[in-house]
Structures are given as C-alpha cells and as structure tokens.
Motif scaffolding. Structure first.
Motif, mmCIF file in Angstrom:
data_model
loop_
_atom_site.group_PDB
_atom_site.id
_atom_site.type_symbol
_atom_site.label_atom_id
_atom_site.label_comp_id
_atom_site.label_asym_id
_atom_site.label_seq_id
_atom_site.Cartn_x
_atom_site.Cartn_y
_atom_site.Cartn_z
ATOM 1 N N MET A 1 0.850 -1.185 0.000
ATOM 2 C CA MET A 1 0.000 0.000 0.000
ATOM 3 C C MET A 1 0.890 1.240 0.000
ATOM 4 N N SER A 2 0.794 2.048 -1.029
ATOM 5 C CA SER A 2 1.593 3.264 -1.128
ATOM 6 C C SER A 2 0.861 4.383 -0.408
ATOM 7 N N VAL A 3 1.528 4.977 0.574
ATOM 8 C CA VAL A 3 0.883 5.989 1.413
ATOM 9 C C VAL A 3 1.685 7.272 1.363
ATOM 10 N N SER A 4 1.050 8.384 1.208
ATOM 11 C CA SER A 4 1.728 9.685 1.285
ATOM 12 C C SER A 4 1.263 10.402 2.528
ATOM 13 N N VAL A 5 2.151 11.185 3.088
ATOM 14 C CA VAL A 5 1.811 11.911 4.308
ATOM 15 C C VAL A 5 0.738 12.946 4.008
ATOM 16 N N ARG A 6 -0.198 13.114 4.912
ATOM 17 C CA ARG A 6 -1.277 14.063 4.717
ATOM 18 C C ARG A 6 -0.735 15.487 4.567
ATOM 19 N N LYS A 7 -1.267 16.221 3.616
ATOM 20 C CA LYS A 7 -0.857 17.614 3.403
ATOM 21 C C LYS A 7 -1.427 18.487 4.511
ATOM 22 N N ARG A 8 -0.603 19.361 5.045
ATOM 23 C CA ARG A 8 -1.068 20.276 6.071
ATOM 24 C C ARG A 8 -1.296 21.665 5.460
ATOM 25 N N ARG A 9 -2.432 22.238 5.748
ATOM 26 C CA ARG A 9 -2.757 23.546 5.204
ATOM 27 C C ARG A 9 -2.074 24.637 6.024
ATOM 28 N N GLY A 10 -1.986 25.787 5.409
ATOM 29 C CA GLY A 10 -1.400 26.912 6.127
ATOM 30 C C GLY A 10 -0.049 27.258 5.547
ATOM 31 N N SER A 11 0.819 27.811 6.390
ATOM 32 C CA SER A 11 2.134 28.238 5.922
ATOM 33 C C SER A 11 2.978 27.044 5.530
ATOM 34 N N ALA A 12 3.924 27.244 4.646
ATOM 35 C CA ALA A 12 4.795 26.170 4.170
ATOM 36 C C ALA A 12 5.629 25.639 5.310
ATOM 37 N N LEU A 13 5.824 24.343 5.297
ATOM 38 C CA LEU A 13 6.565 23.668 6.360
ATOM 39 C C LEU A 13 8.035 24.018 6.295
ATOM 40 N N SER A 14 8.638 24.268 7.411
ATOM 41 C CA SER A 14 10.067 24.586 7.463
ATOM 42 C C SER A 14 10.685 23.891 8.639
ATOM 43 N N ASN A 15 11.939 23.395 8.472
ATOM 44 C CA ASN A 15 12.663 22.790 9.580
ATOM 45 C C ASN A 15 13.254 23.849 10.502
ATOM 46 N N LYS A 160 5.463 11.556 14.609
ATOM 47 C CA LYS A 160 4.506 10.745 15.355
ATOM 48 C C LYS A 160 3.356 10.269 14.471
ATOM 49 N N ASP A 161 3.203 10.914 13.314
ATOM 50 C CA ASP A 161 2.172 10.505 12.375
ATOM 51 C C ASP A 161 2.500 9.111 11.855
ATOM 52 N N ARG A 162 1.523 8.216 11.895
ATOM 53 C CA ARG A 162 1.770 6.837 11.482
ATOM 54 C C ARG A 162 2.260 6.749 10.042
ATOM 55 N N GLU A 163 1.820 7.713 9.193
ATOM 56 C CA GLU A 163 2.176 7.662 7.791
ATOM 57 C C GLU A 163 3.529 8.288 7.493
ATOM 58 N N TRP A 164 4.177 8.852 8.513
ATOM 59 C CA TRP A 164 5.497 9.464 8.307
ATOM 60 C C TRP A 164 6.498 8.448 7.767
ATOM 61 N N ALA A 165 6.414 7.205 8.223
ATOM 62 C CA ALA A 165 7.396 6.197 7.828
ATOM 63 C C ALA A 165 7.398 5.950 6.325
ATOM 64 N N SER A 166 6.292 6.230 5.664
ATOM 65 C CA SER A 166 6.228 5.987 4.217
ATOM 66 C C SER A 166 7.064 6.997 3.436
ATOM 67 N N THR A 167 7.559 8.055 4.096
ATOM 68 C CA THR A 167 8.386 9.054 3.406
ATOM 69 C C THR A 167 9.880 8.727 3.510
ATOM 70 N N ILE A 168 10.235 7.660 4.218
ATOM 71 C CA ILE A 168 11.643 7.311 4.418
ATOM 72 C C ILE A 168 12.235 6.747 3.136
ATOM 73 N N THR A 169 13.435 7.198 2.790
ATOM 74 C CA THR A 169 14.142 6.676 1.613
ATOM 75 C C THR A 169 15.443 5.971 1.982
ATOM 76 N N ALA A 320 8.950 4.672 18.847
ATOM 77 C CA ALA A 320 8.478 4.773 20.231
ATOM 78 C C ALA A 320 6.959 4.918 20.281
ATOM 79 N N GLU A 321 6.379 5.623 19.296
ATOM 80 C CA GLU A 321 4.928 5.774 19.227
ATOM 81 C C GLU A 321 4.243 4.450 18.889
ATOM 82 N N GLN A 322 4.878 3.653 18.019
ATOM 83 C CA GLN A 322 4.267 2.400 17.572
ATOM 84 C C GLN A 322 4.580 1.224 18.502
#
Length: 807
Positions: A1-15, A160-169, A320-322
């Motif tokens: 199952m190919s999963v993408s992280v949910r898009k968050r609305r609002g300002s652009a994400l920055s580290n 902590k988002d369960r779908e975060w792991a699907s973004t790992i390369t 740790a969350e899972q």
C-alpha cells in the motif's frame, strides 16, 4: 500500500526559521511537503543549513542534508572523505551487501541526531541531542529538559504521524542493540542492525572500537546467548526467539526479516509496497523479543523497552509511538509477557482495550484451561474455571509418595527449545533435566541384547517403509486406509525377492510398531495411514526431551494460584440465552452465566456427548469430532530398593523391551529410569553428569496398543507381578527385588479423562482438529491448534495455543 503523508494547510513547512537566501530550493520528493529543508549534518564550512543548495538529499520528511555536506564527505579531495572511506570499508566488511555503502546510509548511520524524551513528570517532550553524543552514553532515565515549557520542534509531531514512515528513503538501523548477540548468524544490515558497530567482528573482539569513536559494545546491552550449541544445552541457550538461517523453522520462533501472517492480519499496512514501514515494524518486533528472552522473568512495558530503541533520527520517535501497539500484539499472541510473572500488574497496564473486557467461563482446569484463564486475566477479562475433578491438572497428575516426583500423565518436555514449560521452569526457578535419547539398549525377554547389526538392519527397513508410505500418500488419488494394512503391504513389497525375516527380526520390527502405537495412543488398525503424523506439518519444539524434577503439576499449581477455580463441578450443558449470554449447568442443577465460554475438556468427553450444547453443534463440527480418535496409554511405576538394571545399561535414562508376541508388544515396551539425579538449577543435565543420588530407585513403563485390553481386566497387583516377571526374564543373571511400592494409572477408566491424547482415525484428517476448534457464534470457543506451534497431543502445547482473539 503506497501511502503519502497528509498535506497540512497553512504556511509552508520549514525545519528552521532561519532563511537568509532570497531564492529557496524545496525538496523534490513527491512525498515531502518541506519547502524549506534544513541540513542536519552541518559538517562543511559551506553548509547551506536552511538556505539555498543545488540539491537537497531526502532521507525522510523533516530529515535532509545539503549538497555541500554531501560533497564534503563524498569527494576524495574534501576533508571529510577519510571518515567516509573508513566507514565504507567497515560497512563492506561487515554487511551482507543488502544495503550498499553509500552516502545516504553513511549520513543516517553517523550524523542523524538522537532524540530523547524528557523524564520529568508531566513533560515527556522529545528533545534532540547534539550530533556528537551517542545514545549509549546517555542515562535516559534521568534525561530532563532545560525548559519543559519550551514546545517541541515541529518535526516531532510529524514523526509521530503513522504515515510518516512511508516518506523514508533509507533503512533505519539499530546501534548498540541487544539483538546483535542473538542474530550473529545473519548479516546485520538485513535484520535492522548497523554493520558499523556491535557486529560480528566486534562480538569476537570486544576491545575493537567503531570508526566513529564509540565503544564496540554497549554497556547497557543484556548478555544474551546466540543460537544453541548442541554440545552444551543450558536453559539460557534453549530459549531463542529467532530461527537459525541454516535450519528449518521451529516452534515459537520468528525469522527476523520475515513478517508472519498474524502480524500482517493485525497491521494490514505492513503488506503494502512501502517496505520502510515493514522494516521499522520488524525492528520493533525483533527488539522486543530480544529484550523478553534476555530476561523473561520480568514484565515488559513500553517505558522499559524504549531505552533500547537505539535508532538515530526521527525514526526513534516514530518507533516509540508504535512500540505499545507491537508490544500489545506480541503479548496478546503470548510471545512475550507470558508465563509466570507474579510481580506484573494485573491486568497489564499498557493494554488499550480494557473497556472491552468480558466475563469468561472455562470448562476444565487442565493445562489448556489454566493457560487460557491466566492469559485472559492478564488482559482484564474476568475468568472462572469449572473443573469436574477434585484437583486441577487434567491429564497432568504427579505423585510424590515415593520420595520423588513421578508423572502418571504428561511427564516429558518433548523438545526444550522455546517450549512453554522450559520458559515456566526458568521463571519459577525449577530444575530441568534433559533426557539422553541417544542411548537405548534393546533387551529381549530371553535376557539377550539385540545384536547391533540386526538392530541397524531392521531400523533401516522400518525407515524405508515409512519413506515409501510418504511417497504413497503424496499421490493425488490416494484413498486412506489403516496404518496397519498399509505398513504390512509396504513391508511385503520391500521384502519381495529377499530372504524372509527371521523370528528375532520380526520381534524387533514389532518393537518399532509398538512405538508408533505408543506415539499415537492407538492400535495401528485404527490410525489413518495418510494422516498418522499430521503433527509434523507444524513447527516443532526442537532440542532434547527433558523432565521438570518438581513435575508439571508444580508448574500448573503456581500458574493457577491467582485464578478462580471451582472443583467438583461437572458441567453437562452449555446454552445460549435469548440475550446472547452463555449459561452453564452442572449435574447439581447449578447455573453460571457469562459473555463467553471456552471448552477444554478431553476429546473423549465430546465424542460421547458428555456435554449438551443448545443450540446443538453443527453436523460439520460433530463429524470432525467423530473423525478423531481418543488415544490411550497407561503407566506403571515401580519403586525398588536397588537399581539392579544399572549393571547392564549403565546410567542410561531408558531401555527397551522386545516382546515375544505381537499381541503383547505394547506391554512394558520401554522402561524409564526416573530415579532422582543431581539437579542443576535451570540447567538440564546430560546422563553423563546426572548420576543417581541414591534411593528411591524408580522405573516407569508404559502399556499401549493391544496390550491395553488385557491391562484393563487386570488388578493392580497382577500388573505389578507381570512387570516384575518381565524384568526377571530380561535380566536373568540378577535377582530382581520385590518392589517397595507401585503406582498404576487408569486413565481409560477415569470419567474426567477416558483418554491420554488424540490421533487421526482412518478416514479423518488433520483439518478435523481445526474444524472441531472453530468458535460458535463468537461465544463458544474450543481448544485449537496455534498458527505457529500448537499440536493436539501434548500438554505443553496447550500452554502455547491461547491468544485473546475473539474475546
């Protein structure tokens, strides 16, 4: 199952808030929202940090390194190249080429920071350690925030988002892990362990340091043994959670890089195309198993396991969350947090579905009933056991009147590796003694030993017959028949054109046939030729057979000490009420009501309709019950003033008796020397080191097959006299003394048992066990065979078959 992280609305994400460049280059990965990446490496003087770079290298959502830091290590003319080259050399030497030595795993392995959780009460915020600090040098139990009021970085919520792991390369790998000692036979990068530290060569040379300046072994890593050495069987060695890569699967063990069906069923997302999720799941699962088997006397909680989760980067937060979910599943399936844990909280505090707890009635306080009740109570269910007998244990019945424990029912641990009784003996600090199966002298009733050449010849003929039997039943058009008729036919086919069997050879072949009848609990004419050994299709408990010196009854007594058991209660009716509740009625007319019922009574009682079900059981289930046989084996125990047999068989644990007639081949077929031997706490001993420590001197023998017809009609005294006369004929040069005492089982006449163990009758199949065990309307449950280990014939397998599935 190919999963993408949910898009968050609002300002652009920055580290990072820092951005002093007019032109900003975003991450080009489709799964990544980050428009202002931040370089976590910061090794190059020209590091882009949160500014502009020609290319952002994506490890995961929230974890990037800039092109300048990439060049700093990757180019030979750059200052960082020697460090990268040393890392590559070590990686290539230790890894299995599953993950190639390249920049991504390099930066992930050495430069991602560790995240730790604040231990202040009421805080628990995740904080990032400086990049040069390794987790193994941190006392995580005393980590505290400098300012608990400061909010967590935005990255924490992302990870902590369960779908975060699907973004790992990249592939996250453990460092300083207790898994290393358990998985030396695997390439580390294939089982979630970093090859750059705590690997094969470091295990052999603990003084060697890793290339990043950290110690080659973790000071907090538990001392866990590797795969069992057959020449040195210790209890610590024979509890092992993983299959050996050079051997076949075994009971209650996992292949560390393979998902089991029950795991995919519990977490459907594991079977999708995103391997990173499955990789992280297996890291958590393997780590939990390693922690449990390193010290299986202590209860595992999420908080006690988290400190061993030695992953760099945000993957540690995600895992740790899972972790509680995985711990819940493995506990539910009784792979950990099982057995005897008197100090553990009841119910287990991390279980999340206590609001769904049920009231459960269990019929039968044998091994299966006690195991089910104990396990379900851990999950908060209210359980009561109704037992017809005046004691617990079912077909486990030990006697201590001779000065030593003697089992009149289940007695042997048939395969010590990962066996529930091996685990329980360790948790209860009981003495386990292995049985030497390599030495069994065969003695005829004429007082002579079976000649070795004849023994080898007949055993080969017997094994050839079984091989041909296997070939015959593999054909598509095979029609079942009795094991007796088919073996007889194959025997004649093999002998065609050869010299006929001598009388001594026939007697020896009868000895092998009697072993089959003992193993199945029935005469060969009643056993299915197609499915006689259906248990072999299940993963087996490997290792030697053994005894618990204190007896199985001691184990069950301790295990049931906190349970609600009502004895002398013969249940005769199981009824579903109009409101869906279950009602049990006993012979005295008393009633008990609960949400669920578990039936663990012997097959023989179901076959004769000792319990009435309303509504009635389906025809399909009744057919399955009647297609299985209720096998029977009886035991005879003799206590002698001296071990007269030792002068002939030495210190062997058992010897065989070759009868003169086929009708009596099951009468005292094997004698077991059950005299006490020097105990070693939690250490099974071999016969060479387990010498008798004096009286009592006890022989235990069995009666099976056609001999049971005669046994049933004999008085105890007559059976004892016949057994002594048999021993006198086997050892004519010595005087066999009069026994000081004796014990005889009468399982066939016991109204609460009427059998020993089951077998597949002619016309039946192994699937009948599964049909018999199918639940009824989600309310009535039966003993069943587990997915990975359980089988229908042994008490210790009853202890491994329960999860709280439908309850």
């Amino acid at each position: 199952m190919s999963v993408s992280v949910r898009k968050r609305r609002g300002s652009a994400l920055s580290n990072s808030p820092n951005n002093d460049r007019e032109h900003q280059k975003k991450c080009e990965k489709k799964c990544c929202d980050t428009v202002r990446p931040y370089c976590f490496v910061q090794a190059s003087e020209r590091c882009a940090k949160a500014g502009y770079t020609a290319r952002w290298n994506h490890l995961s959502l929230g974890q990037h390194f800039c092109n300048e830091c990439f060049e700093h290590f990757y180019r030979k003319n750059k200052p960082g190249y020697p460090s990268y080259a040393r890392w590559c050399a070590r990686w290539e030497r230790e890894s299995g080429d599953i993950i190639s030595a390249s920049p991504k795993p390099f930066f992930a392995d050495l430069h991602l920071p560790f995240w730790v959780q604040c231990g202040q009460p009421g805080c628990g915020k995740w904080r990032k350690l400086p990049a040069n600090i390794d987790l193994c040098h941190v006392r995580q139990d005393i980590v505290k925030c400098l300012n608990c009021d400061q909010p967590e970085e935005e990255l924490v919520a992302l990870s902590k988002d369960r779908e975060w792991a699907s973004t790992i390369t990249y592939t996250p790998l453990l460092r300083h892990s207790p898994l290393t000692a358990l998985l030396r036979e695997y390439f580390p990068d294939g089982v979630g362990i970093s090859p750059s530290i705590t690997t094969h060569s470091l295990a052999k040379n603990p003084g060697v340091s890793a290339t990043d300046g950290t110690s080659g072994s973790s000071p907090s890593s538990p001392a866990i043994s590797s795969f069992p050495d057959p020449s040195k069987e210790l209890v610590e060695d024979i509890l092992h959670p993983f299959n050996h890569p050079q051997e076949g699967p075994r009971a209650r063990a996992f292949t560390p890089d393979v998902l089991e069906e029950e795991e995919i069923k519990a977490f459907p997302g594991l079977s999708g195309s995103q391997s990173s999720v499955a990789d992280l799941y297996m890291i958590i699962r393997n780590l939990l198993l390693a922690l449990w088997y390193s010290k299986c006397t202590e209860y595992l909680s999420p908080s006690s396991c988290q400190s061993s989760l030695s992953l760099r980067g945000l993957a540690r937060i995600w895992c740790a969350e899972q972790l509680p979910n995985v711990l819940h599943l493995l506990t539910k399936l009784a792979y950990l947090n099982c057995g005897y844990l008197p100090s553990a909280p009841r119910p287990f505090t991390f279980i999340s579905n206590l609001d769904k707890k049920s009231t459960v009635l269990i019929i039968g306080a044998g091994a299966a009933g006690i195991a089910a009740a104990h396990h379900l109570s851990n999950f908060g269910h209210r359980v009561k056991i109704l037992e017809a007998n005046s004691r617990i244990g079912g077909r486990v019945m030990d006697d201590f009147s001779m000065g030593s424990c003697v089992g009149l029912g289940a007695m042997f641990i048939t395969g010590v590796c990962n066996n529930p009784f091996t685990l329980l003996s360790r948790q209860m600090d009981l003495h386990v003694r292995s049985i030497d199966e390599d030495h069994c002298d065969l003695i005829s009733e004429f007082g002579s030993y079976v000649v070795k050449e004849m023994d080898v010849k007949v055993e080969k003929h017997f094994n050839d017959t079984l091989d041909r039997l296997s070939e015959w039943r593999s054909a598509e058009d095979t029609v079942d028949e009795s094991l007796e008729s088919k073996l007889s036919q194959l025997h004649e086919d093999i002998l065609a054109g050869q010299a006929s069997y001598a009388e001594e050879e026939w007697r020896l072949l009868d000895f092998h046939y009697s072993n089959l009848e003992f193993a199945c609990g029935a005469t060969l004419d009643k056993i299915s030729a197609v499915h006689w050994d259906h248990n072999d299709t299940f993963y087996q408990f490997s290792g030697s057979h053994a005894l618990i010196s204190e007896g199985f009854s001691t184990v069950l007594t301790k295990l049931s000490s906190s349970l609600d058991v009502e004895l002398n209660t013969v249940v005769t009716r199981v009824q579903t009420l109009e409101d869906g509740q279950m009602c049990l009625v006993d012979t005295k007319g008393r009633e008990w009501v609960a949400n669920k019922v578990i039936v663990t009574v012997p097959l023989s009682l179901l076959k004769r309709g000792a319990i009435t079900f309303a509504p009635p059981l389906s025809d399909r289930k009744l057919k399955a019950i009647n297609s299985l046989g209720a096998g029977l084996v009886e035991k005879v125990v003799l206590n002698f003033p001296a071990p007269f047999w030792r002068g002939f068989i030495g210190n062997a644990d058992f010897f065989g008796h070759v009868s003169t007639t086929s009708q009596h081949r099951g009468m005292f077929g094997v004698f077991y020397d059950m005299s006490p031997k020097h105990p070693h706490t939690n250490t099974p001993t071999t016969s060479s080191s387990a010498h008798s420590i004096g009286p009592p001197y006890i022989l235990v023998t069995t009666v099976s097959g056609h001999a049971l017809s005669e046994y049933r009609e004999m008085k105890d005294r007559d059976v004892v006299d016949l057994c002594v006369r048999t021993l006198e004929r086997m050892f004519p040069s010595v005087t066999v003394p009069k026994p000081l005492g004796h014990l005889l089982s009468r399982w066939g006449a016991d109204p609460c048992a009427m059998m020993s163990y089951s077998y597949v009758a002619v016309g039946g199949s192994g699937e009948d066990y599964d049909i018999m065990a199918e639940e009824v309307d989600g309310r009535v449950f039966f003993c069943r065979r587990g997915n990975k280990s359980a089988a229908p014939t042994d008490s210790h397998r009853c202890l491994s078959q329960w999860d709280q599935g439908g309850l």
